[in-house]
Structure formats: structure tokens, C-alpha cells
Design an enzyme around this catalytic site. Structure first.
Site, PDB file in Angstrom:
ATOM      1  N   LYS A  13       0.830  -1.222   0.000  1.00  0.00           N
ATOM      2  CA  LYS A  13       0.000   0.000   0.000  1.00  0.00           C
ATOM      3  C   LYS A  13       0.860   1.266   0.000  1.00  0.00           C
ATOM      4  O   LYS A  13       0.604   2.192  -0.745  1.00  0.00           O
ATOM      5  CB  LYS A  13      -0.880   0.086   1.268  1.00  0.00           C
ATOM      6  CG  LYS A  13      -1.939  -0.955   1.416  1.00  0.00           C
ATOM      7  CD  LYS A  13      -2.851  -0.614   2.582  1.00  0.00           C
ATOM      8  CE  LYS A  13      -2.170  -0.641   3.946  1.00  0.00           C
ATOM      9  NZ  LYS A  13      -1.756  -1.960   4.408  1.00  0.00           N
ATOM     10  N   ARG A  88      -9.727   1.486   8.709  1.00  0.00           N
ATOM     11  CA  ARG A  88      -9.311   0.109   9.028  1.00  0.00           C
ATOM     12  C   ARG A  88     -10.455  -0.676   9.668  1.00  0.00           C
ATOM     13  O   ARG A  88     -10.306  -1.872   9.906  1.00  0.00           O
ATOM     14  CB  ARG A  88      -8.166   0.153  10.035  1.00  0.00           C
ATOM     15  CG  ARG A  88      -6.768   0.343   9.429  1.00  0.00           C
ATOM     16  CD  ARG A  88      -5.996  -0.855   9.582  1.00  0.00           C
ATOM     17  NE  ARG A  88      -4.602  -0.981   9.841  1.00  0.00           N
ATOM     18  CZ  ARG A  88      -3.557  -0.275   9.514  1.00  0.00           C
ATOM     19  NH1 ARG A  88      -3.680   0.865   8.942  1.00  0.00           N
ATOM     20  NH2 ARG A  88      -2.355  -0.684   9.772  1.00  0.00           N
ATOM     21  N   ARG A 127      11.429  -7.121   3.575  1.00  0.00           N
ATOM     22  CA  ARG A 127      11.482  -5.668   3.802  1.00  0.00           C
ATOM     23  C   ARG A 127      12.445  -5.351   4.950  1.00  0.00           C
ATOM     24  O   ARG A 127      13.250  -4.441   4.852  1.00  0.00           O
ATOM     25  CB  ARG A 127      10.062  -5.169   4.136  1.00  0.00           C
ATOM     26  CG  ARG A 127       9.972  -3.703   4.468  1.00  0.00           C
ATOM     27  CD  ARG A 127       8.533  -3.203   4.397  1.00  0.00           C
ATOM     28  NE  ARG A 127       7.769  -3.528   5.599  1.00  0.00           N
ATOM     29  CZ  ARG A 127       6.449  -3.307   5.737  1.00  0.00           C
ATOM     30  NH1 ARG A 127       5.763  -2.823   4.730  1.00  0.00           N
ATOM     31  NH2 ARG A 127       5.840  -3.592   6.847  1.00  0.00           N
ATOM     32  N   ARG A 139      10.943  -0.883  11.544  1.00  0.00           N
ATOM     33  CA  ARG A 139       9.787  -0.541  12.375  1.00  0.00           C
ATOM     34  C   ARG A 139       9.676  -1.515  13.541  1.00  0.00           C
ATOM     35  O   ARG A 139       9.862  -2.716  13.372  1.00  0.00           O
ATOM     36  CB  ARG A 139       8.512  -0.607  11.529  1.00  0.00           C
ATOM     37  CG  ARG A 139       8.305   0.612  10.688  1.00  0.00           C
ATOM     38  CD  ARG A 139       7.178   0.438   9.730  1.00  0.00           C
ATOM     39  NE  ARG A 139       5.959  -0.083  10.342  1.00  0.00           N
ATOM     40  CZ  ARG A 139       4.792  -0.152   9.711  1.00  0.00           C
ATOM     41  NH1 ARG A 139       4.691   0.256   8.468  1.00  0.00           N
ATOM     42  NH2 ARG A 139       3.736  -0.632  10.320  1.00  0.00           N
ATOM     43  N   ARG A 150      -0.981  -8.194  13.442  1.00  0.00           N
ATOM     44  CA  ARG A 150      -1.482  -7.162  12.513  1.00  0.00           C
ATOM     45  C   ARG A 150      -2.325  -7.812  11.409  1.00  0.00           C
ATOM     46  O   ARG A 150      -3.364  -7.297  11.021  1.00  0.00           O
ATOM     47  CB  ARG A 150      -0.312  -6.372  11.919  1.00  0.00           C
ATOM     48  CG  ARG A 150       0.308  -5.402  12.921  1.00  0.00           C
ATOM     49  CD  ARG A 150       1.708  -4.947  12.515  1.00  0.00           C
ATOM     50  NE  ARG A 150       1.751  -4.247  11.259  1.00  0.00           N
ATOM     51  CZ  ARG A 150       2.864  -4.111  10.517  1.00  0.00           C
ATOM     52  NH1 ARG A 150       4.006  -4.620  10.930  1.00  0.00           N
ATOM     53  NH2 ARG A 150       2.825  -3.467   9.382  1.00  0.00           N
TER      54      ARG A 150
END
Ligand code: AMP
Length: 197
Positions: A13, A88, A127, A139, A150
Site C-alpha cells: 500500500k 481500518r 522488507r 519498524r 497485525r
């Protein structure tokens, strides 16, 4: 152009939203990024959000609804914006619908990046490895346990949102399993169609 980009964590995204920023010269409104800035700055919202984010859970709806409403009122959003990571939950989507109505503006499209959820953990690990290899900061919620949480939050709370937008005839599905550039091209072609309708 007023857009929402939806999809599970790791679906790309942020990358696609960034490319839309360049294409349409409108800002990307990422609630995750705004919350991370608040956490780093140690504001009251940041202090409230930090532990929730570290657990991979969702910050309360009214907190994010306020952040987004204030941000949309800023001058640079007058020509449009790309919402990334918001809404969300169905409650956030309903709040967004009401807030846009009240501000007298309309959404142009809701893009869902459809991905095979089993591939997402691998993408997250890549990532992290890529970021570390260039000496970047990872992160704190990009680790296997939090990521699984998540994903679970996405399935339970965000998937029902897809139906909300589908029923409104605003949902456009794009295959997010393709290469990043192909996904960008597909999004561009659906948006060209939206703009000409
Ligand atoms: P993201 O950068 O979009 O992956 O978001 C990172 C984290 O910020 C999420 O796991 C949530 O804890 C929080 N967050 C971001 N956007 C929202 C939202 N719209 N509603 C609730 N929590 C959010």
C-alpha cells in the site's frame, strides 16, 4: 482525486500510495506514519498509541478519525489525497463517509490490493532484511509475532470493510501479487477509467 488504498500489512500500500502521490501531486495520508511521528514526538496521542502499535493492535477509532479529519482540512488536501491505512474498521469507514459529506467532498475510488496472505510474512521479512542491509531503521512492529497480530487484526476488522465499499459500488480490486510496476500500471489504468466516467 480522492482515494483509499486498502490491503493487508505488507501488501505494498505504502509503495503504491507513494507512486500515486507523484502521479497526481496530492498528499499521502498514512495514519500509521502520522502515529509513528506522534510516538517519536512523545505527544499525548503518541504515548497512548505506542503500546497498542507495538502489540500490533488497532488504535481506537476516535483517535485516528480525529487525526484524519484535521489532516484533510489542511490546504494541501484541497485537490485530493490518498488515504493509506485508513479506514481500518467499519466504524472508521462510516466516520469517513460522514466527515467527507460534512466537508462537501466525494471519494473517487477505493482500491483493494488483493494478495495471498501466506506470502505476506515472507514480504515483511524481506522488507526488514532490505532495510537492515542499507543501514536503515526497522519498524518496531515489523517482527514475526507482531506482524501475525497485525494480519489477524486485518482479517477480523478490516476485511468487513471491503464489503462496505463493495456494496457502495466504490471498491476496485487490483491483483497485488504482481510485480510492483505492474500493480502501479493496473492502478493507473483503473483510475484513468474512473476519471473518465
Ligand atoms: P501501518 O503503518 O498502516 O501498518 O500502521 C501501523 C500501526 O498503526 C497499526 O498496526 C496500528 O496499530 C496503527 N494504525 C494505523 N492506522 C490505523 C487505523 N486507521 N486505525 C487504527 N490503528 C491504526
Amino acid at each position: 482525486m480522492r482515494l483509499i488504498v486498502l490491503g493487508p500489512p505488507g501488501a505494498g500500500k505504502g509503495t503504491q500510495a507513494q507512486r500515486l502521490v507523484e502521479r497526481y501531486s496530492i498528499p499521502q495520508l498514512s495514519t500509521g506514519e502520522m502515529l509513528r511521528v506522534a510516538v517519536a514526538a512523545g505527544t499525548e496521542i503518541g504515548r497512548e498509541a505506542k503500546a497498542i502499535m507495538d502489540r500490533g493492535e488497532l488504535v481506537p477509532d476516535d483517535v485516528v478519525n480525529h487525526i484524519v479529519s484535521d489532516r484533510i482540512d489542511q490546504e494541501d488536501c484541497r485537490r485530493g489525497f490518498i488515504l493509506d491505512g485508513f479506514p481500518r474498521t467499519v466504524a472508521q469507514a462510516e466516520a469517513l463517509t460522514a466527515m467527507l459529506e460534512q466537508k462537501g467532498v466525494k471519494l473517487d475510488a477505493v482500491i483493494e490490493l488483493k494478495v495471498d496472505q501466506a506470502a505476506l510474512i515472507e514480504r515483511m521479512e524481506k522488507r526488514v532484511a532490505d532495510t537492515l542491509s542499507v543501514g536503515g531503521m526497522v519498524r518496531s512492529d515489523d517482527n514475526s509475532d507482531t506482524f501475525a497480530r497485525r494480519l489477524d487484526e486485518y482479517r477480523r476488522k478490516t476485511v468487513p470493510l471491503l464489503n462496505y465499499y463493495r456494496r457502495r459500488g466504490e471498491l476496485i480490486e487490483v491483483d497485488g501479487m504482481q510485480g510492483m510496476d505492474v500493480v502501479t500500471r493496473d492502478i493507473a489504468s483503473v483510475l484513468t477509467k474512473v476519471a473518465s466516467d
